[in-house]
Design a protein around this motif. Structure first.
Motif, short mmCIF file in Angstrom:
data_model
loop_
_atom_site.label_atom_id
_atom_site.label_comp_id
_atom_site.label_asym_id
_atom_site.label_seq_id
_atom_site.Cartn_x
_atom_site.Cartn_y
_atom_site.Cartn_z
N ALA A 123 0.96 -1.10 0.12
CA ALA A 123 -0.14 -0.10 -0.10
C ALA A 123 0.83 1.21 -0.01
CB ALA A 123 -0.93 -0.16 0.95
N LYS A 124 1.94 1.05 0.76
CA LYS A 124 2.92 2.26 1.01
C LYS A 124 3.24 2.81 -0.51
CE LYS A 124 4.35 4.23 4.52
NZ LYS A 124 3.43 5.09 4.94
N GLU A 125 3.48 1.80 -1.39
CA GLU A 125 3.85 1.97 -2.97
C GLU A 125 2.79 2.72 -3.84
OE1 GLU A 125 4.87 -0.76 -6.95
OE2 GLU A 125 4.27 -1.76 -4.99
N VAL A 126 1.44 2.58 -3.39
CA VAL A 126 0.74 3.30 -4.00
C VAL A 126 0.47 4.51 -3.62
CG1 VAL A 126 -2.08 3.39 -4.43
CG2 VAL A 126 -0.69 1.15 -4.50
N GLU A 127 0.65 4.86 -2.12
CA GLU A 127 0.60 6.13 -1.51
C GLU A 127 1.58 6.99 -1.89
OE1 GLU A 127 -0.55 7.80 2.87
OE2 GLU A 127 0.03 5.51 2.76
N ILE A 128 2.89 6.42 -2.05
CA ILE A 128 3.89 7.15 -2.61
C ILE A 128 3.75 7.63 -4.18
CG2 ILE A 128 6.38 7.37 -3.18
CD1 ILE A 128 6.66 5.35 -0.79
N PHE A 129 3.20 6.60 -4.69
CA PHE A 129 2.86 7.21 -6.25
C PHE A 129 1.92 8.29 -6.24
CE2 PHE A 129 -0.06 6.66 -9.93
CZ PHE A 129 0.83 6.67 -10.84
N LEU A 130 1.03 8.23 -5.52
CA LEU A 130 -0.28 9.29 -5.33
C LEU A 130 0.41 10.88 -4.79
CD1 LEU A 130 -3.11 7.31 -4.30
CD2 LEU A 130 -2.85 8.26 -6.49
N LEU A 131 1.23 10.55 -3.64
CA LEU A 131 1.85 11.64 -2.96
C LEU A 131 2.82 12.55 -3.90
CD1 LEU A 131 2.21 10.59 0.49
CD2 LEU A 131 0.72 12.26 -0.31
N ASN A 132 3.77 11.66 -4.50
CA ASN A 132 4.53 12.18 -5.77
C ASN A 132 3.67 13.05 -6.94
OD1 ASN A 132 6.73 11.34 -4.53
ND2 ASN A 132 6.98 9.58 -5.72
N ARG A 133 2.25 12.86 -7.05
CA ARG A 133 1.73 13.50 -7.84
C ARG A 133 0.72 14.55 -7.36
NH1 ARG A 133 3.27 9.21 -9.46
NH2 ARG A 133 3.86 8.77 -11.66
N GLY A 134 1.19 14.83 -6.03
CA GLY A 134 0.38 15.95 -5.31
C GLY A 134 -1.13 15.52 -4.91
N ILE A 135 -1.41 14.13 -4.85
CA ILE A 135 -2.79 13.63 -4.49
C ILE A 135 -2.79 13.24 -2.90
CG2 ILE A 135 -4.55 12.05 -4.82
CD1 ILE A 135 -3.24 11.87 -8.06
N ASP A 136 -3.63 13.85 -2.15
CA ASP A 136 -3.79 13.55 -0.67
C ASP A 136 -4.75 12.43 -0.67
OD1 ASP A 136 -1.79 15.48 0.20
OD2 ASP A 136 -3.61 17.10 0.21
N VAL A 137 -4.37 11.60 0.32
CA VAL A 137 -5.27 10.36 0.48
C VAL A 137 -5.41 10.39 2.16
CG1 VAL A 137 -4.67 9.16 -1.56
CG2 VAL A 137 -3.24 8.86 0.75
N ASP A 138 -6.85 9.74 2.30
CA ASP A 138 -6.83 9.24 3.90
C ASP A 138 -7.04 7.90 3.97
OD1 ASP A 138 -7.25 11.95 4.93
OD2 ASP A 138 -9.05 11.95 3.94
N HIS A 139 -6.76 7.35 5.08
CA HIS A 139 -6.71 5.89 5.33
C HIS A 139 -8.05 5.14 5.85
CE1 HIS A 139 -2.46 4.89 4.44
NE2 HIS A 139 -2.26 6.17 4.68
N VAL A 140 -8.63 4.48 5.60
CA VAL A 140 -9.69 3.99 6.01
C VAL A 140 -9.66 2.30 6.38
CG1 VAL A 140 -12.20 3.26 5.62
CG2 VAL A 140 -11.34 5.17 4.63
N GLU A 141 -10.14 2.03 7.44
CA GLU A 141 -10.01 0.46 7.90
C GLU A 141 -10.51 -0.38 6.96
OE1 GLU A 141 -8.23 -2.22 10.20
OE2 GLU A 141 -8.18 -0.18 10.79
N PRO A 142 -9.86 -1.54 6.18
CA PRO A 142 -10.27 -2.41 5.39
C PRO A 142 -11.30 -3.34 6.20
CG PRO A 142 -7.93 -2.40 5.34
CD PRO A 142 -8.31 -1.67 6.45
N ARG A 143 -12.41 -3.62 5.43
CA ARG A 143 -13.41 -4.43 6.10
C ARG A 143 -13.16 -5.94 5.44
NH1 ARG A 143 -19.13 -1.47 5.03
NH2 ARG A 143 -18.37 -1.51 2.93
N ASN A 144 -12.11 -6.32 4.93
CA ASN A 144 -12.01 -7.60 4.47
C ASN A 144 -10.41 -7.98 4.63
OD1 ASN A 144 -10.97 -9.79 2.59
ND2 ASN A 144 -12.90 -9.38 1.58
#
Length: 196
Positions: A123-144
């Motif tokens: 998941a860190k790989e995806v988060e870094i990919f988005l942050l490098n493009r200036g896209i902020d994300v929030d984390h939500v607890e997975p239900r699975n």
């Protein structure tokens, strides 16, 4: 009449619950099927032990409700959500993305989120990919337990859930809680769906 027969709801009762649950989902923004069915049964004055319709029955009623009461406005909103989803699929191409959920199925409303399945080593790989493009994300607890992480990001229409799973699960047929297969499509198929 056996006890089992007494507890089995009639077709009309199931249809009433499905219809009321669909209305709650469309009007109140409830996204949890079980919660919508429970509230619907309570509103209809049915006993707590009443058996509920399955999610497919509620989805059918939700489609009918949106078509009848929300018509062209819903169709335009759904097309805009699908366009946003396509942009996400293209952006997130390195992570083998798929569109799933209510935006794909046509039952999404103003309170829905776009569900994108991603298959990445971390998941860190995806988060870094988005942050490098200036896209902020929030984390939500997975239900699975198979889901590594769920990141939520804004789009120009509604928020999107980025559901990150390990790469080996890409070939696994995912199922809803009620046992139905969870449909998912890639960008090319979504382009065709949008153009229809």
């Amino acid at each position: 009449m056996t006890r089992h027969e007494r507890q089995r709801p009639s077709h009309a009762t199931r249809a009433s619950i499905a219809s009321a649950a669909a209305r709650l989902m469309a009007e109140d923004g409830i996204t949890d099927f079980h919660l919508a069915k429970k509230k619907a049964a309570r509103q209809l004055g049915l006993p707590e032990h009443t058996r509920f319709p399955d999610n497919a029955e509620v989805e059918a009623e939700l489609r009918a409700y949106r078509s009848l009461y929300q018509g062209d406005g819903h169709a335009a909103m759904l097309k805009a959500m699908r366009q946003s989803a396509l942009e996400l699929l293209e952006l997130l191409a390195p992570f083998n993305p798929y569109l799933a959920g209510s935006v794909l199925e046509g039952t999404a409303g103003e309170h829905s989120r776009i569900d994108i399945l991603l298959f990445a080593d971390s998941a860190k790989e995806v988060e870094i990919f988005l942050l490098n493009r200036g896209i902020d994300v929030d984390h939500v607890e997975p239900r699975n337990e198979r889901v590594e992480a769920v990141l939520v990001m804004e789009t120009d229409t509604v928020d999107a859930n980025l559901v990150i799973m390990p790469p080996h699960l890409e070939r696994v047929s995912l199922k809803y809680r009620d046992g139905r297969s969870r449909e998912r499509i890639r960008a090319d198929a979504l382009r065709v769906l949008i153009s229809e």
